[in-house]
Motif scaffolding. Structure first.
Motif, PDB file in Angstrom:
ATOM      1  N   UNK A  27       0.996  -1.340  -0.019  1.00  7.77           N
ATOM      2  CA  UNK A  27       0.101   0.181   0.114  1.00  7.77           C
ATOM      3  C   UNK A  27       0.785   1.316  -0.077  1.00  7.77           C
ATOM      4  N   UNK A  28       0.199   2.407  -0.518  1.00  8.83           N
ATOM      5  CA  UNK A  28       0.952   3.627  -0.466  1.00  8.83           C
ATOM      6  C   UNK A  28       0.019   4.683  -0.035  1.00  8.83           C
ATOM      7  N   UNK A  29       0.468   5.839   0.328  1.00  9.38           N
ATOM      8  CA  UNK A  29      -0.462   6.743   0.779  1.00  9.38           C
ATOM      9  C   UNK A  29       0.079   8.193   1.385  1.00  9.38           C
ATOM     10  N   UNK A  30      -0.684   8.911   1.734  1.00  5.12           N
ATOM     11  CA  UNK A  30      -0.292  10.183   2.682  1.00  5.12           C
ATOM     12  C   UNK A  30      -0.746  10.447   4.037  1.00  5.12           C
ATOM     13  N   UNK A  31      -0.053  11.391   4.456  1.00  2.00           N
ATOM     14  CA  UNK A  31      -0.580  11.830   5.870  1.00  2.00           C
ATOM     15  C   UNK A  31      -0.445  13.314   5.759  1.00  2.00           C
ATOM     16  N   UNK A  68       8.760   3.977  16.209  1.00  2.00           N
ATOM     17  CA  UNK A  68       9.286   2.890  16.809  1.00  2.00           C
ATOM     18  C   UNK A  68       8.208   1.955  17.800  1.00  2.00           C
ATOM     19  N   UNK A  69       7.382   2.841  18.506  1.00  2.00           N
ATOM     20  CA  UNK A  69       6.255   2.509  19.352  1.00  2.00           C
ATOM     21  C   UNK A  69       5.247   2.809  18.474  1.00  2.00           C
ATOM     22  N   UNK A  70       4.267   1.830  18.025  1.00  2.00           N
ATOM     23  CA  UNK A  70       3.060   1.819  17.049  1.00  2.00           C
ATOM     24  C   UNK A  70       1.905   1.773  17.881  1.00  2.00           C
ATOM     25  N   UNK A  71       0.798   2.405  17.462  1.00  2.00           N
ATOM     26  CA  UNK A  71      -0.631   2.204  18.030  1.00  2.00           C
ATOM     27  C   UNK A  71      -1.075   1.037  17.669  1.00  2.00           C
ATOM     28  N   UNK A  72      -2.070   0.546  18.304  1.00  2.00           N
ATOM     29  CA  UNK A  72      -2.699  -0.633  17.887  1.00  2.00           C
ATOM     30  C   UNK A  72      -3.482  -0.408  16.235  1.00  2.00           C
ATOM     31  N   UNK A  73      -3.541  -1.483  15.474  1.00  2.00           N
ATOM     32  CA  UNK A  73      -4.068  -1.286  14.419  1.00  2.00           C
ATOM     33  C   UNK A  73      -5.497  -1.217  14.613  1.00  2.00           C
ATOM     34  N   UNK A  74      -6.022  -0.221  13.664  1.00  2.00           N
ATOM     35  CA  UNK A  74      -7.582   0.252  13.503  1.00  2.00           C
ATOM     36  C   UNK A  74      -7.882   0.477  12.167  1.00  2.00           C
ATOM     37  N   UNK A  95       3.877   9.388  12.180  1.00  3.31           N
ATOM     38  CA  UNK A  95       4.247   8.411  10.800  1.00  3.31           C
ATOM     39  C   UNK A  95       2.765   7.621  11.000  1.00  3.31           C
ATOM     40  N   UNK A  96       2.433   7.129   9.649  1.00  5.12           N
ATOM     41  CA  UNK A  96       1.356   6.185   9.348  1.00  5.12           C
ATOM     42  C   UNK A  96       1.727   4.987   8.727  1.00  5.12           C
ATOM     43  N   UNK A 107       5.539   0.727   4.030  1.00  2.00           N
ATOM     44  CA  UNK A 107       6.614   1.354   4.870  1.00  2.00           C
ATOM     45  C   UNK A 107       6.080   2.679   5.496  1.00  2.00           C
ATOM     46  N   UNK A 108       6.680   3.083   6.579  1.00  3.89           N
ATOM     47  CA  UNK A 108       6.118   4.478   7.214  1.00  3.89           C
ATOM     48  C   UNK A 108       6.173   5.436   6.439  1.00  3.89           C
ATOM     49  N   UNK A 109       4.984   6.121   6.627  1.00  2.00           N
ATOM     50  CA  UNK A 109       4.936   7.325   5.917  1.00  2.00           C
ATOM     51  C   UNK A 109       4.832   8.566   6.720  1.00  2.00           C
ATOM     52  N   UNK A 110       5.983   9.532   6.743  1.00  2.00           N
ATOM     53  CA  UNK A 110       5.869  10.713   7.717  1.00  2.00           C
ATOM     54  C   UNK A 110       5.239  12.134   7.292  1.00  2.00           C
TER      55      UNK A 110
END
Length: 135
Positions: A27-31, A68-74, A95-96, A107-110
Motif C-alpha cells: 500500500x501507499x498513501x499520505x498523511x 518505533x512504538x506503534x498504536x494498535x491497528x485500527x 508516521x502512518x 512502509x512508514x509514511x511521515x
C-alpha cells in the motif's frame, strides 16, 4: 486452480475452477497534519489520511510519534485525531502505516509540523490624548 473431489466410494466429481489473484504491491498513501499547517501551538492535531493499493483494499492503519512504538491497528479512515509527542518545542513527526486486504503493510509514511519556540515580546502602546473645547 482446478480441483476434483472423491467420496469414500471412489466416485469423482466434475472439475471446479477458481482464479487466484497474487498482488504483492505494498500500500501507499499520505498523511497531512492539521491541513498542511507549518506550525501548531497545541499537541492535539487532526490527521488527514489517504491510501491506495493494487487490486485489494486498504483495511487498517497504525500511527507512531517516533517510528518505533506503534498504536494498535485500527480500521482505515480518512481522518484521525492524534496527540503529538510532548516535550520541548521543535519539530514533531507523525508516521502512518497502511495495511491492505492481502495483509501487506506499507512502509512508514511521515509528515512533520513545528511546535514554535515561545518568544517573549513586550508591546508598548503610546497614546497621546488631544483635548478639544467647544465654545
Amino acid at each position: 486452480v482446478y480441483v476434483r473431489y472423491a467420496d469414500v466410494a471412489g466416485n469423482w466429481s466434475g472439475s471446479f475452477t477458481a482464479g487466484i489473484t497474487l498482488d504483492t504491491s505494498l500500500p501507499s498513501g499520505t498523511i497531512i497534519i492539521n491541513s498542511g499547517a507549518l506550525l501548531t501551538g497545541v499537541l492535539n492535531v487532526t490527521l488527514t489520511l489517504s491510501a491506495s493499493t493494487g487490486s485489494g483494499t486498504i483495511t487498517e492503519m497504525q500511527f507512531s510519534n517516533d517510528n518505533a512504538a506503534w498504536s494498535p491497528a485500527e480500521p482505515y479512515a480518512t481522518s484521525k485525531s492524534w496527540v503529538l509527542e510532548a516535550g520541548p518545542d521543535g519539530e514533531r513527526t507523525v508516521y502512518v502505516k497502511y495495511k491492505n486486504s492481502f495483509e501487506l503493510w506499507s512502509p512508514p509514511i511521515p509528515d512533520t509540523i513545528m511546535r514554535p519556540v515561545p518568544i517573549d515580546v513586550e508591546i508598548v502602546h503610546h497614546a497621546e490624548a488631544t483635548a478639544t473645547h467647544a465654545s
